[in-house]
Scaffold this motif. Structure first.
Motif, PDB file in Angstrom:
ATOM      1  N   ILE A  77       2.344  -1.816  -0.705  1.00 21.85           N
ATOM      2  CA  ILE A  77       3.367  -0.882  -1.183  1.00 21.85           C
ATOM      3  C   ILE A  77       4.745  -1.553  -1.257  1.00 21.85           C
ATOM      4  O   ILE A  77       5.478  -1.417  -2.243  1.00 21.85           O
ATOM      5  N   TYR A  78       5.090  -2.280  -0.194  1.00 28.77           N
ATOM      6  CA  TYR A  78       6.412  -2.934  -0.155  1.00 28.77           C
ATOM      7  C   TYR A  78       6.537  -3.987  -1.249  1.00 28.77           C
ATOM      8  O   TYR A  78       7.550  -4.066  -1.943  1.00 28.77           O
ATOM      9  N   LEU A  79       5.493  -4.813  -1.402  1.00 29.50           N
ATOM     10  CA  LEU A  79       5.585  -5.865  -2.415  1.00 29.50           C
ATOM     11  C   LEU A  79       5.571  -5.263  -3.825  1.00 29.50           C
ATOM     12  O   LEU A  79       6.290  -5.735  -4.714  1.00 29.50           O
ATOM     13  N   HIS A  80       4.786  -4.214  -3.984  1.00 30.13           N
ATOM     14  CA  HIS A  80       4.735  -3.538  -5.290  1.00 30.13           C
ATOM     15  C   HIS A  80       6.137  -3.050  -5.681  1.00 30.13           C
ATOM     16  O   HIS A  80       6.592  -3.269  -6.810  1.00 30.13           O
ATOM     17  N   ARG A  81       6.837  -2.440  -4.731  1.00 27.60           N
ATOM     18  CA  ARG A  81       8.208  -1.954  -5.014  1.00 27.60           C
ATOM     19  C   ARG A  81       9.146  -3.123  -5.267  1.00 27.60           C
ATOM     20  O   ARG A  81       9.988  -3.068  -6.174  1.00 27.60           O
ATOM     21  N   LYS A  82       8.998  -4.176  -4.462  1.00 25.21           N
ATOM     22  CA  LYS A  82       9.855  -5.359  -4.666  1.00 25.21           C
ATOM     23  C   LYS A  82       9.653  -5.934  -6.071  1.00 25.21           C
ATOM     24  O   LYS A  82      10.592  -6.436  -6.701  1.00 25.21           O
ATOM     25  N   ASN A  83       8.417  -5.839  -6.561  1.00 23.70           N
ATOM     26  CA  ASN A  83       8.100  -6.335  -7.909  1.00 23.70           C
ATOM     27  C   ASN A  83       8.543  -5.375  -9.014  1.00 23.70           C
ATOM     28  O   ASN A  83       8.353  -5.660 -10.206  1.00 23.70           O
ATOM     29  N   GLY A  84       9.094  -4.232  -8.594  1.00 22.06           N
ATOM     30  CA  GLY A  84       9.616  -3.300  -9.584  1.00 22.06           C
ATOM     31  C   GLY A  84       8.683  -2.155  -9.938  1.00 22.06           C
ATOM     32  O   GLY A  84       8.936  -1.425 -10.906  1.00 22.06           O
ATOM     33  N   TYR A  85       7.658  -1.997  -9.150  1.00 22.00           N
ATOM     34  CA  TYR A  85       6.670  -0.964  -9.460  1.00 22.00           C
ATOM     35  C   TYR A  85       6.572   0.067  -8.332  1.00 22.00           C
ATOM     36  O   TYR A  85       7.048  -0.154  -7.219  1.00 22.00           O
ATOM     37  N   GLU A  86       5.906   1.171  -8.643  1.00 20.33           N
ATOM     38  CA  GLU A  86       5.679   2.212  -7.633  1.00 20.33           C
ATOM     39  C   GLU A  86       4.210   2.635  -7.637  1.00 20.33           C
ATOM     40  O   GLU A  86       3.504   2.440  -8.633  1.00 20.33           O
ATOM     41  N   ILE A  87       3.788   3.235  -6.559  1.00 19.10           N
ATOM     42  CA  ILE A  87       2.401   3.696  -6.430  1.00 19.10           C
ATOM     43  C   ILE A  87       2.049   4.630  -7.597  1.00 19.10           C
ATOM     44  O   ILE A  87       2.761   5.602  -7.841  1.00 19.10           O
ATOM     45  N   GLY A  88       0.969   4.319  -8.290  1.00 18.24           N
ATOM     46  CA  GLY A  88       0.454   5.236  -9.296  1.00 18.24           C
ATOM     47  C   GLY A  88       1.179   5.195 -10.626  1.00 18.24           C
ATOM     48  O   GLY A  88       1.020   6.114 -11.439  1.00 18.24           O
ATOM     49  N   PRO A  94      -0.587  -5.255  -5.646  1.00 15.50           N
ATOM     50  CA  PRO A  94      -1.098  -6.475  -5.007  1.00 15.50           C
ATOM     51  C   PRO A  94      -2.007  -6.101  -3.835  1.00 15.50           C
ATOM     52  O   PRO A  94      -1.847  -5.040  -3.232  1.00 15.50           O
ATOM     53  N   ARG A  95      -2.959  -6.982  -3.535  1.00 14.17           N
ATOM     54  CA  ARG A  95      -3.894  -6.690  -2.443  1.00 14.17           C
ATOM     55  C   ARG A  95      -3.729  -7.756  -1.364  1.00 14.17           C
ATOM     56  O   ARG A  95      -3.626  -8.941  -1.666  1.00 14.17           O
ATOM     57  N   PHE A  96      -3.713  -7.299  -0.121  1.00 16.20           N
ATOM     58  CA  PHE A  96      -3.472  -8.182   1.020  1.00 16.20           C
ATOM     59  C   PHE A  96      -4.704  -8.285   1.911  1.00 16.20           C
ATOM     60  O   PHE A  96      -5.543  -7.375   1.941  1.00 16.20           O
ATOM     61  N   VAL A  97      -4.784  -9.374   2.649  1.00 25.32           N
ATOM     62  CA  VAL A  97      -5.747  -9.498   3.736  1.00 25.32           C
ATOM     63  C   VAL A  97      -4.965  -9.656   5.046  1.00 25.32           C
ATOM     64  O   VAL A  97      -3.772  -9.956   5.033  1.00 25.32           O
ATOM     65  N   THR A  98      -5.657  -9.427   6.145  1.00 18.82           N
ATOM     66  CA  THR A  98      -5.005  -9.486   7.452  1.00 18.82           C
ATOM     67  C   THR A  98      -5.058 -10.902   7.998  1.00 18.82           C
ATOM     68  O   THR A  98      -6.146 -11.462   8.152  1.00 18.82           O
ATOM     69  N   GLY A  99      -3.886 -11.460   8.289  1.00 18.26           N
ATOM     70  CA  GLY A  99      -3.829 -12.764   8.930  1.00 18.26           C
ATOM     71  C   GLY A  99      -3.948 -12.646  10.434  1.00 18.26           C
ATOM     72  O   GLY A  99      -4.698 -13.376  11.079  1.00 18.26           O
ATOM     73  N   SER A 100      -3.198 -11.700  10.989  1.00 23.67           N
ATOM     74  CA  SER A 100      -3.302 -11.439  12.425  1.00 23.67           C
ATOM     75  C   SER A 100      -2.969  -9.981  12.706  1.00 23.67           C
ATOM     76  O   SER A 100      -2.344  -9.292  11.878  1.00 23.67           O
ATOM     77  N   LEU A 101      -3.422  -9.545  13.859  1.00 28.16           N
ATOM     78  CA  LEU A 101      -3.354  -8.138  14.257  1.00 28.16           C
ATOM     79  C   LEU A 101      -3.086  -8.117  15.754  1.00 28.16           C
ATOM     80  O   LEU A 101      -3.817  -8.748  16.520  1.00 28.16           O
ATOM     81  N   LYS A 102      -2.012  -7.425  16.145  1.00 31.00           N
ATOM     82  CA  LYS A 102      -1.680  -7.342  17.580  1.00 31.00           C
ATOM     83  C   LYS A 102      -1.452  -5.880  17.913  1.00 31.00           C
ATOM     84  O   LYS A 102      -0.662  -5.206  17.249  1.00 31.00           O
ATOM     85  N   ILE A 103      -2.145  -5.397  18.917  1.00 30.53           N
ATOM     86  CA  ILE A 103      -2.036  -3.988  19.274  1.00 30.53           C
ATOM     87  C   ILE A 103      -1.772  -3.837  20.768  1.00 30.53           C
ATOM     88  O   ILE A 103      -2.427  -4.486  21.587  1.00 30.53           O
ATOM     89  N   ASP A 104      -0.810  -2.994  21.082  1.00 36.41           N
ATOM     90  CA  ASP A 104      -0.585  -2.596  22.470  1.00 36.41           C
ATOM     91  C   ASP A 104      -0.940  -1.125  22.591  1.00 36.41           C
ATOM     92  O   ASP A 104      -0.367  -0.273  21.897  1.00 36.41           O
ATOM     93  N   PHE A 105      -1.889  -0.853  23.472  1.00 33.20           N
ATOM     94  CA  PHE A 105      -2.293   0.533  23.698  1.00 33.20           C
ATOM     95  C   PHE A 105      -1.390   1.108  24.787  1.00 33.20           C
ATOM     96  O   PHE A 105      -1.354   0.608  25.910  1.00 33.20           O
TER      97      PHE A 105
END
Lengths: 159, 159
Positions: A77-88, A94-105
């Motif tokens: 969503i953020y990159l899409h807006r930066k590129n000048g576009y909006e959802i829908g 653009p499609r992303f994959v996860t490089g890393s994930l950190k969670i605190d419960f």
């Protein structure tokens, strides 16, 4: 927010719509859907009865999955807006994959209520975004997460 | 290792056997099972067809779930041995919850092969263990993870 009306996942190309977390074409998955809420991004999800750690509390792996797809969806969503576009708007996000994930419960996550993931994104490299997320069970902060999301390599779908 | 013969999750008390990740009583869950492999701990799991990110690759949330339950299961095994007991000796093993979870995705995880999580545990506090895990798809390292596992508070099951 009770429901995300306009979600980025509704507009992923079909090749990217099979994700067990957020793919609209995956019949067995969670179907996480992520949209704007002001300047933040939001994903709302109510876990199923079976998604428990012990009866009464949600399984952490489901919270991790929510944060994961909320992260990649938010980055899109953020990159899409930066590129000048909006959802829908008819342009392919653009499609992303996860490089890393950190969670605190922070607290046990109660079952039978909606979870709301709220995120803020920051570009840390032209192809890499950092999404900082808070997950609430109703009004209670139950987990925080940081996802480093990376633009999916073109080879990812051609293998 | 092709299969974990003697898993700690087989010996959790019934109250703790409902986890969507590793509970033997949860009919819908992943049924992760964690045992010793020498001085390390191991969990072997083959994701289902639906557990994809895109066709051909495993969803990161499933890898995160594997690392999560491998972490809490490994902490239980390590503390059980420290307390003088072994898996399946008739004593009830300690049960942990996840305090934090950190995952680095190293490579896309291919579908249709067994994933093997291999961990090492370290006590960092009398009620807190750090489990460092590597996940392999066959021989390929696809993800690394660190779980901080905390002895489950007694209040966790009495609410």
């Amino acid at each position: 927010m009770k429901k995300v009306e306009n979600a980025i996942q509704d507009h992923y190309p079909d090749d990217y719509a099979w994700c067990y977390g957020c793919g609209r074409l995956n019949k067995s998955g969670f179907h996480f859907r992520t949209g704007w809420d002001g300047e933040k991004t939001v994903t709302v999800y109510q876990p199923d009865e079976v998604h428990m750690a012990i009866p009464g509390f949600v399984y952490g792996g489901v919270v991790a999955s929510l944060i994961d797809c909320h992260g990649t969806g938010s980055a899109s969503i953020y990159l899409h807006r930066k590129n000048g576009y909006e959802i829908g708007d008819g342009t392919e996000p653009p499609r992303f994959v996860t490089g890393s994930l950190k969670i605190d419960f922070k607290k046990p996550t109660p079952q039978h209520v909606k979870l709301t993931a709220v995120g803020r994104g920051e570009e840390i490299h032209p192809k890499k975004w950092k999404i900082v997320t808070e997950v609430y069970a109703e009004e209670t902060l139950v987990a925080t997460g940081v996802v480093i999301a990376v633009v999916a390599p073109s080879s990812f779908t051609t293998k």
